[in-house]
Design a protein around this motif. Structure first.
Motif, short mmCIF file in Angstrom:
data_model
loop_
_atom_site.label_atom_id
_atom_site.label_comp_id
_atom_site.label_asym_id
_atom_site.label_seq_id
_atom_site.Cartn_x
_atom_site.Cartn_y
_atom_site.Cartn_z
N GLU A 67 8.62 -25.88 22.19
CA GLU A 67 8.75 -25.15 20.93
C GLU A 67 8.48 -23.68 21.19
OE1 GLU A 67 9.63 -25.77 17.84
OE2 GLU A 67 10.05 -27.89 18.17
N ASN A 68 9.20 -22.84 20.50
CA ASN A 68 9.03 -21.40 20.72
C ASN A 68 7.92 -20.81 19.88
OD1 ASN A 68 10.53 -21.71 18.27
ND2 ASN A 68 11.07 -19.54 18.39
N PHE A 69 7.60 -21.48 18.76
CA PHE A 69 6.75 -20.79 17.80
C PHE A 69 6.26 -21.76 16.75
CE2 PHE A 69 6.31 -18.14 13.92
CZ PHE A 69 5.44 -17.18 14.39
N TYR A 103 5.19 -17.00 28.28
CA TYR A 103 6.43 -17.75 28.45
C TYR A 103 7.08 -17.90 27.06
CZ TYR A 103 9.69 -21.31 30.11
OH TYR A 103 10.83 -22.01 30.43
N PRO A 104 8.43 -17.90 26.98
CA PRO A 104 9.08 -17.95 25.65
C PRO A 104 8.65 -19.14 24.80
CG PRO A 104 10.68 -17.39 27.33
CD PRO A 104 9.42 -17.74 28.05
N MET A 144 9.42 -25.05 38.28
CA MET A 144 10.80 -25.52 38.46
C MET A 144 11.50 -25.67 37.10
SD MET A 144 10.25 -28.37 41.45
CE MET A 144 11.96 -28.90 41.34
N LEU A 145 10.78 -26.23 36.14
CA LEU A 145 11.34 -26.40 34.80
C LEU A 145 11.67 -25.05 34.18
CD1 LEU A 145 9.99 -28.80 32.07
CD2 LEU A 145 10.26 -26.39 31.54
N ALA A 146 10.74 -24.08 34.34
CA ALA A 146 10.94 -22.75 33.78
C ALA A 146 12.14 -22.06 34.43
CB ALA A 146 9.69 -21.91 33.95
#
Length: 626
Positions: A67-69, A103-104, A144-146
């Motif tokens: 989730e971003n936010f 991170y976003p 790796m995911l990022a």
């Protein structure tokens, strides 16, 4: 994590972390579905899961939330010794810099030693959906995911930015509204996905959490509004599909009003409503595409493909957020990325294809215009030659017999009508196929008439020839009488008189020039002496003969007056100020008599004058040149 996450819905926001870690622990109940999702709720949600580090050498972990936010978001680590560690705390006014890991999306660093057992407590509230999924990663697996997500995102961003830049370049070059609508739609779609990824909060407005909270509303509304504008411009619904145009305007109006009314009152409900509205809008755009494609598929094919793909993405979004289907965030947003790139690309192809087709149409139109221009030049040259020859014949007629005088009289009105018709053509006024045929028939008539008289200029008499044709070469009344109507239509309209021709599929074995000269004189007289009302040309088929009748609603003519008017250069006292030479009926009667036809006065049902030309079906006994 299935079967290992517990939850509690805190309706009045009264619970504290100390309470939920202690005596309130019994309030938790297990989540029986794949991911925690409580829809659009005003309650605070508490989540709990227990972790045991079964590795022997890893103590540094990442709890990754896809989730971003979230407007309210807290994560605690509860240890066996009673320690409660708050590893992340975000409030409604928290900026991006307050995140512990930049991170976003939401990421928490958690230290869990090998063999250690901890409890993770999460409390959250969102102005949008409460849906959240999370995983526990090592530092390496998270990296790796990022890296994978970053590469995937920026490929999508790059393609969308490229499409937008090209559209803006076309907008600056061509100044067409369609490129602005396309750019607005593509930019809204890009911002929506960038917001969902968290990139906008990280890079575009990191210090504006309130803006970030509503970014999905603005971008989602932009997709709907610009999508509707693009549809209206591309399909040309205002001109071609007025009903669907009103529907598209309604979509825009409803979307704007939803924002105006609900942003200050209930933004959470607005976000939910916009998810549903997006599906309604995209189905509407697709329906417009289908309606247009049913009539002009080649012109709108790419536009249709674009919205068919968008329906799939909007349906998945609604299934997830409205109907509670467990569709993973990654699958949902990956489908949106793919569809939006495909969608934007198809719209770009649609615009390019439209301009290619327009170029082909313009080339065809240019070729047609050149052809028409050449035709108009030819007509103008023929008209000038006719007018020149008419002046020659007029001069010649001053010292010639009645035959030439009759020709000059009969040329006068058709050349006037012909001049107006050619002028209309040169001014590019539309002409029907019938009008063009009548124009050609008029030219043929006049050119033949003038050629005959010029051939006799040196005094040679017209040779006698049969005006009656063989039965196998009969003349269609429709074309001949239609050309007469066309000749006199302008004069009738100038006087406010309706000139009507009752169409007929009958034919007669008679020279067309004979019929044209007789009937045109009758019609000319009828219009001349009719100040209001109408003039009608009719055809009847009676036993042994065909009747061509010209009737008017003018001042009326008695049978005695008709007989007197058939003498040359006789103008009756009731002719008023009407201009004329007193030759019309005389010429008509002479041609009728010479060709074995009969011209007669009949009582009028129109309170004016009716004159009939009787054409025997048998070959006339008398034959003479016209």
């Amino acid at each position: 994590m299935r079967g290992h996450i517990d939850h509690y819905v805190d309706d009045d926001w009264s619970r504290t972390v100390e309470e939920m870690a202690g005596r309130g622990a019994s309030l938790f109940k297990p989540i029986l579905k794949k991911n925690p999702d409580f829809g659009y709720t005003q309650s605070k949600i508490w989540l709990r899961t227990r972790l045991i580090n079964q590795t022997t050498d890893i103590s540094e972990w990442r709890i990754f939330f896809s989730e971003n936010f979230k407007q309210i978001f807290d994560v605690w680590i509860l240890r066996k010794n009673g320690e409660i560690q708050n590893v992340l705390s975000l409030k409604r006014d928290s900026t991006f810099s307050e995140r512990t890991i930049p991170y976003p999306e939401l990421v928490v660093a958690a230290d869990i030693a090998p063999g250690e057992e901890v409890t993770v407590l999460i409390s959250l509230w969102s102005e949008g959906s409460s849906y959240i999924e999370f995983s526990v990663e090592t530092v390496e697996s998270f990296a790796m995911l990022a890296a994978r997500d970053t590469a995937k995102n920026f490929i999508f961003y790059g393609m969308m930015v490229l499409l937008i830049v090209v559209a803006l370049g076309c907008l600056a070059l061509f100044r067409e509204l369609i490129f602005l609508a396309y750019s607005g739609y593509a930019a809204s779609a890009l911002l929506y996905v960038m917001h969902a990824d968290g990139v906008t909060f990280q890079y575009l407005w990191p210090n504006w959490p309130a803006l970030n909270s509503m970014a999905s509303v603005y971008a989602g509304s932009g997709i709907i509004i610009f999508g509707a504008v693009f549809s209206r411009v591309f399909i040309k619904t205002k001109k071609r599909h007025p009903i669907m145009d009103k529907v598209l305007l309604a979509v825009i109006f409803v979307t704007v009003m939803m924002n105006v009314v609900m942003i200050p009152t209930n933004p959470q409900m607005l976000k939910k409503a916009l998810v549903a509205m997006s599906l309604v809008a995209i189905i509407t755009f697709t329906l417009v595409a289908i309606i247009a494609a049913s009539k002009r598929f080649r012109e709108v094919r790419f536009y249709l493909f674009a919205w068919v793909g968008a329906v799939i993405s909007a349906t998945l979004l609604n299934l997830n957020h409205i109907f509670g289907f467990n569709i993973g965030q990654e699958l949902l947003y990956d489908s949106m990325r793919g569809v939006m790139v495909f969608d934007a690309a198809m719209m770009g192809f649609a615009i390019a294809d439209r301009y290619h087709q327009l170029r082909q149409s313009r080339q065809a139109a240019l070729s047609d215009s050149l052809s028409k221009a050449n035709r108009n030049i030819e007509l103008s040259e023929r008209l000038l030659e006719l007018e020149h020859q008419h002046s020659v014949v007029s001069e010649f007629a001053r010292n010639r017999d009645e035959h030439i005088q009759n020709t000059v009289h009969d040329l006068r009105q058709p050349i006037h009508a012909l001049r107006i018709s050619v002028t209309n053509l040169l001014r590019k006024q539309p002409q029907s196929d019938d009008a063009a045929a009548n124009l050609e028939a008029t030219f043929n008539y006049l050119e033949g008439l003038v050629a005959e008289q010029l051939s006799n200029k040196n005094g040679a008499a017209a040779s006698s020839q049969s005006s009656v044709k063989e039965e196998s070469d009969e003349l269609g009344l429709q074309q001949v009488l239609g050309s007469i109507q066309e000749m006199f239509l302008v004069d009738a309209e100038e006087k406010g008189v309706e000139l009507k021709f009752e169409k007929s599929d009958l034919s007669v074995p008679i020279d067309p020039l004979v019929l044209i000269r007789i009937v045109s004189n009758l019609v000319s007289n009828a219009i001349k002496y009719t100040d209001a009302g109408r003039v009608v040309i009719e055809v009847d088929d009676i036993k042994g003969a065909l009747i061509v009748r010209v009737s008017d609603t003018g001042c009326g003519l008695s049978e005695d007056d008709f007989r007197r008017a058939c003498d040359r250069e006789v103008r009756l006292s009731n002719s008023g100020n009407s201009e004329g030479m007193g030759l019309g009926l005389a010429i008509a009667r002479e041609y009728a008599t010479k060709n074995g036809l009969q011209l007669r006065w009949v009582p009028s049902s129109m309170k004016g004058t009716s004159v009939e030309l009787v054409i025997p079906k048998r070959e006339p006994a008398v034959s003479a040149a016209i």
